[in-house]
Scaffold this motif. Structure first.
Motif, mmCIF file in Angstrom:
data_model
loop_
_atom_site.group_PDB
_atom_site.id
_atom_site.type_symbol
_atom_site.label_atom_id
_atom_site.label_comp_id
_atom_site.label_asym_id
_atom_site.label_seq_id
_atom_site.Cartn_x
_atom_site.Cartn_y
_atom_site.Cartn_z
ATOM 1 N N GLU A 158 -3.811 0.396 -2.642
ATOM 2 C CA GLU A 158 -3.410 -0.846 -1.993
ATOM 3 C C GLU A 158 -3.802 -2.038 -2.838
ATOM 4 O O GLU A 158 -4.704 -1.962 -3.668
ATOM 5 N N LEU A 159 -3.101 -3.125 -2.602
ATOM 6 C CA LEU A 159 -3.450 -4.378 -3.251
ATOM 7 C C LEU A 159 -4.660 -4.959 -2.540
ATOM 8 O O LEU A 159 -4.745 -4.920 -1.316
ATOM 9 N N ARG B 130 0.850 -1.188 0.000
ATOM 10 C CA ARG B 130 0.000 0.000 0.000
ATOM 11 C C ARG B 130 0.883 1.234 0.000
ATOM 12 O O ARG B 130 1.941 1.242 0.608
ATOM 13 N N THR C 205 -6.062 -3.974 -7.465
ATOM 14 C CA THR C 205 -5.767 -2.840 -6.594
ATOM 15 C C THR C 205 -7.040 -2.090 -6.238
ATOM 16 O O THR C 205 -8.066 -2.220 -6.903
ATOM 17 N N ARG D 17 -1.763 2.336 -10.797
ATOM 18 C CA ARG D 17 -2.691 1.200 -10.794
ATOM 19 C C ARG D 17 -2.669 0.485 -12.140
ATOM 20 O O ARG D 17 -2.616 -0.746 -12.202
#
Length: 112
Positions: free
Chosen positions: A110-111, A29, A91, A41
């Motif tokens: 973040e993932l 993240r 993401t 992204r």
């Protein structure tokens, strides 16, 4: 135009995006501005898709973009297998407010 320039030279922009992608995979993240997060992204999702193949050619392709070899190892060993059944959308972007100095929109990338 197709991409954002961020007021940077080509080399600086590419280095910034590579650093952000490397940080995203290392820390899972990052907090950055909205437009930067959208560009990161796009790149990160493509790299995860390549990493899901898992072969040597895919690893070398990711090594061309990601700066740190241990981050590529993490991408192939832990991150990509998590998304084996997922068809994209790796993401998430969460808005966290505005930066104090220039009121730029800050987001958490973040993932999933």
């Amino acid at each position: 135009m197709g991409y954002r320039r961020f007021g940077l030279t080509t080399g600086h922009r590419k280095a910034m995006l590579r650093n952000l992608v490397t940080s995203l995979f290392r820390d899972e993240r990052i907090e950055t501005t909205g437009p930067r997060a959208k560009d990161v992204r796009s790149i990160a999702e493509k790299l995860v898709t390549v990493a899901k193949k898992g072969d040597l050619a895919a690893r070398r392709q990711c090594l061309e973009y990601i700066y740190e070899e241990d981050v590529v190892r993490k991408l192939f060993d832990t991150i990509a297998p998590q998304y084996a059944e997922r068809q994209g959308g790796y993401t998430r972007i969460i808005k966290v407010g505005y930066r104090r100095g220039d009121a730029a929109e800050m987001v958490l990338l973040e993932l999933v």
